[in-house]
Design a protein around this motif. Structure first.
Motif, mmCIF file in Angstrom:
data_model
loop_
_atom_site.group_PDB
_atom_site.id
_atom_site.type_symbol
_atom_site.label_atom_id
_atom_site.label_comp_id
_atom_site.label_asym_id
_atom_site.label_seq_id
_atom_site.Cartn_x
_atom_site.Cartn_y
_atom_site.Cartn_z
ATOM 1 N N CYS A 16 1.104 -0.875 0.199
ATOM 2 C CA CYS A 16 0.030 0.414 -0.335
ATOM 3 C C CYS A 16 0.929 1.632 0.285
ATOM 4 C CB CYS A 16 -0.911 -0.085 1.312
ATOM 5 S SG CYS A 16 -1.976 1.521 1.209
ATOM 6 N N PRO A 17 0.962 2.280 -1.419
ATOM 7 C CA PRO A 17 1.329 3.274 -0.747
ATOM 8 C C PRO A 17 1.005 4.206 0.053
ATOM 9 C CG PRO A 17 1.022 3.005 -2.904
ATOM 10 C CD PRO A 17 0.261 1.872 -2.200
ATOM 11 N N TYR A 18 0.163 4.006 -0.076
ATOM 12 C CA TYR A 18 -0.334 5.600 1.633
ATOM 13 C C TYR A 18 0.448 4.942 2.881
ATOM 14 C CZ TYR A 18 -3.329 7.953 3.946
ATOM 15 O OH TYR A 18 -3.383 9.454 4.536
ATOM 16 N N SER A 19 0.691 3.546 2.932
ATOM 17 C CA SER A 19 1.412 2.724 3.900
ATOM 18 C C SER A 19 2.702 3.413 4.681
ATOM 19 C CB SER A 19 1.297 1.461 4.359
ATOM 20 O OG SER A 19 2.391 0.529 3.360
ATOM 21 N N ILE A 20 3.180 4.334 3.236
ATOM 22 C CA ILE A 20 4.941 4.758 3.645
ATOM 23 C C ILE A 20 4.755 6.150 4.435
ATOM 24 C CG2 ILE A 20 6.882 5.443 1.775
ATOM 25 C CD1 ILE A 20 6.260 3.347 -0.085
ATOM 26 N N TYR A 21 3.317 6.583 4.344
ATOM 27 C CA TYR A 21 3.276 7.584 4.356
ATOM 28 C C TYR A 21 3.181 8.248 5.791
ATOM 29 C CZ TYR A 21 0.553 11.845 5.687
ATOM 30 O OH TYR A 21 -0.188 12.951 6.125
ATOM 31 N N LEU A 22 2.032 6.771 5.785
ATOM 32 C CA LEU A 22 1.612 6.525 7.302
ATOM 33 C C LEU A 22 2.669 5.654 8.568
ATOM 34 C CD1 LEU A 22 -2.034 4.673 6.707
ATOM 35 C CD2 LEU A 22 -1.664 7.395 7.849
ATOM 36 N N HIS A 23 4.013 5.307 7.780
ATOM 37 C CA HIS A 23 4.959 5.710 8.369
ATOM 38 C C HIS A 23 5.867 6.353 9.042
ATOM 39 C CE1 HIS A 23 8.472 2.674 9.859
ATOM 40 N NE2 HIS A 23 9.156 3.186 9.088
ATOM 41 N N ASN A 24 5.865 7.408 8.112
ATOM 42 C CA ASN A 24 6.401 8.376 8.321
ATOM 43 C C ASN A 24 5.672 9.080 9.280
ATOM 44 O OD1 ASN A 24 9.390 7.946 6.570
ATOM 45 N ND2 ASN A 24 7.161 8.190 4.904
ATOM 46 N N VAL A 25 4.570 9.617 9.097
ATOM 47 C CA VAL A 25 3.780 10.339 9.999
ATOM 48 C C VAL A 25 4.053 9.574 11.616
ATOM 49 C CG1 VAL A 25 1.224 10.901 10.729
ATOM 50 C CG2 VAL A 25 2.458 11.008 8.418
ATOM 51 N N TYR A 26 4.258 8.721 11.878
ATOM 52 C CA TYR A 26 4.141 7.466 13.130
ATOM 53 C C TYR A 26 5.042 7.253 13.635
ATOM 54 C CZ TYR A 26 -0.699 8.154 12.709
ATOM 55 O OH TYR A 26 -2.049 8.606 12.575
#
Length: 189
Positions: A16-26
């Motif tokens: 999931c490409p969006y999971s990379i964003y969420l990983h960086n957020v959290y």
């Protein structure tokens, strides 16, 4: 300066490409905010490699940083047995080998090759069962497939790329409960 793509994100991007964003957020948050049981177990099982205490053999390289200028990727390998020319990617559980996991291992292989190491064998090692799963070496077609995937990764723009929720993937995503794209909970709660 070249921006290298972390090897660990190759599999995440397919998932999931969006999971990379969420990983960086959290990533600065306490791990118990987002990590689920499988990730916690995987981190614990991986500790021997990360602390370089999984082997005392001098010819075993563990948690070594690697890079490949040609593909624009960088990261760390888990284990390279120099005497056997065997590169091993360790996973706590490996119910199946997914394409993203192969991309990660192929990326490690191309990094080591570019750095001057002789690699003649690849394998995944499942820690929970103590089983080794040999993998064929990538040839030119697989290298081109990986390069094409990396190009898609670099060109990805979440602002213009439609996002499709995949309920099965979301249910197994550690960020599901924190994600603004879905209202379902993951299977780990």
């Amino acid at each position: 300066m070249t921006d290298y793509i972390p090897l660990s994100t190759l599999n995440d991007f397919i998932f999931c490409p969006y999971s990379i964003y969420l990983h960086n957020v959290y990533m600065e948050a306490a791990e118990d905010v987002y990590k689920a049981r499988p990730q916690t177990a995987g981190t614990e099982a991986h500790r021997g490699i990360d602390q370089k205490s999984g082997s005392t053999r001098r010819c075993d390289l563990m948690a070594m940083p690697v890079y490949c200028d040609e593909l624009g990727i960088a990261g760390k390998i888990d284990l390279f047995k120099q005497d056997r020319q065997l590169l091993i990617e360790r996973k706590n559980r490996l119910p199946a080998i997914f394409r993203g996991q192969l991309y990660q291992l192929w990326g490690q292989y191309f990094c080591l090759k570019e750095m001057g190491y002789n690699v003649s064998q690849l394998a995944f090692y499942e820690i929970s069962t103590n089983k080794m799963f040999p993998v064929d070496l990538p040839h030119e077609a697989e290298k081109q497939e990986l390069a094409s995937f990396i190009s898609r990764f670099k060109a990805y723009d979440p602002a213009v790329t439609p996002f499709t929720v995949n309920p099965n993937k979301c249910a197994h995503c550690i960020y599901c409960n924190l994600c603004d794209k879905t209202t379902s909970d993951n299977v780990y709660t």
